[in-house]
Motif scaffolding. Structure first.
Motif, PDB file in Angstrom:
ATOM      1  N   VAL A  25     -17.879  92.658  47.758  1.00 14.69           N
ATOM      2  CA  VAL A  25     -17.208  92.635  46.454  1.00 14.69           C
ATOM      3  C   VAL A  25     -17.088  91.196  45.958  1.00 14.69           C
ATOM      4  N   LEU A  26     -16.626  90.306  46.819  1.00 12.70           N
ATOM      5  CA  LEU A  26     -16.504  88.904  46.439  1.00 12.70           C
ATOM      6  C   LEU A  26     -17.867  88.319  46.074  1.00 12.70           C
TER       7      LEU A  26
ATOM      8  N   VAL B 182     -18.886  86.546  42.451  1.00  8.75           N
ATOM      9  CA  VAL B 182     -19.397  85.174  42.380  1.00  8.75           C
ATOM     10  C   VAL B 182     -20.809  85.160  41.806  1.00  8.75           C
ATOM     11  N   TYR B 183     -21.634  86.093  42.216  1.00  5.81           N
ATOM     12  CA  TYR B 183     -23.010  86.172  41.693  1.00  5.81           C
ATOM     13  C   TYR B 183     -22.993  86.381  40.182  1.00  5.81           C
TER      14      TYR B 183
ATOM     15  N   ALA C 237     -25.258  82.555  42.019  1.00  4.05           N
ATOM     16  CA  ALA C 237     -25.144  81.698  43.200  1.00  4.05           C
ATOM     17  C   ALA C 237     -25.492  82.479  44.466  1.00  4.05           C
ATOM     18  N   LEU C 238     -26.271  81.846  45.345  1.00  2.00           N
ATOM     19  CA  LEU C 238     -26.715  82.491  46.578  1.00  2.00           C
ATOM     20  C   LEU C 238     -25.789  82.157  47.741  1.00  2.00           C
TER      21      LEU C 238
ATOM     22  N   LEU D 139     -22.905  76.294  45.483  1.00  2.00           N
ATOM     23  CA  LEU D 139     -22.200  76.093  44.214  1.00  2.00           C
ATOM     24  C   LEU D 139     -21.899  74.608  44.036  1.00  2.00           C
ATOM     25  N   PRO D 140     -22.889  73.805  43.673  1.00  2.00           N
ATOM     26  CA  PRO D 140     -22.674  72.354  43.615  1.00  2.00           C
ATOM     27  C   PRO D 140     -21.655  71.892  42.581  1.00  2.00           C
ATOM     28  N   ASP D 141     -21.505  72.642  41.488  1.00  2.00           N
ATOM     29  CA  ASP D 141     -20.620  72.179  40.409  1.00  2.00           C
ATOM     30  C   ASP D 141     -19.454  73.136  40.144  1.00  2.00           C
ATOM     31  N   ALA D 142     -19.122  73.963  41.103  1.00  2.00           N
ATOM     32  CA  ALA D 142     -18.106  74.991  40.875  1.00  2.00           C
ATOM     33  C   ALA D 142     -16.700  74.404  40.825  1.00  2.00           C
TER      34      ALA D 142
END
Length: 239
Positions: free
Chosen positions: A102-103, A107-108, A114-115, A133-136
């Motif tokens: 679910v999470l 996020v995807y 995002a992988l 997620l480099p810029d999250a």
């Protein structure tokens, strides 16, 4: 990989079986309900019983596509046995694994596909999942908790199916890991776990029949791991 009984029947926790081969401390059985671990999910705990005795399952060893079950005491058993899975531990793993799906789905959806870069479930009812997620914004990740628990409460059906390797690679979003994918079955098929109306992705573990069978979860912590990795730690409430 041999298609595992527990993947299609995660609620069946006891099976009668026949010893196919034996060696000190390990058995190869005609069938069993145990999950040997993989994909971040811990191996099942269980017990092997036979007439006159029993032994705890201590581990698993895969050889040539066959899964040997390692048992305590260095025993060698022949004939008929019964294999039992620890129900509390199996339920905990099923909850965590379903909740991570679910999470992952949220996020995807919200972070441009995002992988996943890593997953680990723990026996204390916590788990972590790593995303590329480099810029999250970590606060945006924390803010997913209410929707995550809303999805759990909706009691969405969780179903499994199998597709060919070609179909799995052709369908966008079916393979979510940056580095690895679930190994195909001996028939060359990839197992797909689908949460109705929310998510569809390849996975090899054990899951709930519906999201509502899980306890609510908490997002415990968001960590920056390296330049691009975000680690999200979750925990089942009440544990």
């Amino acid at each position: 990989m041999t298609r595992l009984f527990c993947q299609d029947n995660p609620e069946i926790l006891t099976l009668d079986a026949t010893v196919v081969r034996t060696r000190p401390g390990a058995l190869l059985l005609s069938r069993h309900p145990l999950y040997p671990g993989g994909g971040g999910q811990l191996p099942d705990r269980g017990v092997i019983r036979w007439q006159g005795g029993e032994a705890a399952v201590t581990g698993f060893c895969e050889e040539g596509g066959a899964v040997w079950i390692e048992v305590a005491g260095g025993i060698e058993v022949e004939g008929d046995v019964q294999v039992g899975v620890d129900p509390v531990f199996r339920q905990r793993m099923r909850e965590l694994h379903t909740d991570l799906h679910v999470l992952n789905a949220l996020v995807y959806r919200d972070f441009d596909g995002a992988l996943v870069t890593g997953v680990q479930m723990n026996d204390d009812g916590t788990a972590r999942i790593d995303f590329d997620l480099p810029d999250a914004d970590n606060d945006r990740l924390r803010a997913l908790e209410p929707e995550l628990n809303d999805v759990i409460a909706q009691d969405l059906a969780v179903e499994t199916s199998y597709v060919s390797m070609t179909a799995a690679h052709a369908e966008k979003g079916l393979l979510r890991s940056r580095s690895v994918a679930p190994p195909p079955s001996s028939e060359g098929l990839i197992r797909i776990v689908e949460i109705a109306g929310l998510d569809r992705q390849a996975c090899g573990g054990t899951h709930l029949a519906s999201t509502g069978a899980s306890r609510p979860i908490r997002i415990l912590k968001i960590e920056n791991k390296g330049r691009s990795n975000r680690r999200v730690r979750i925990g089942l409430q009440g544990l």
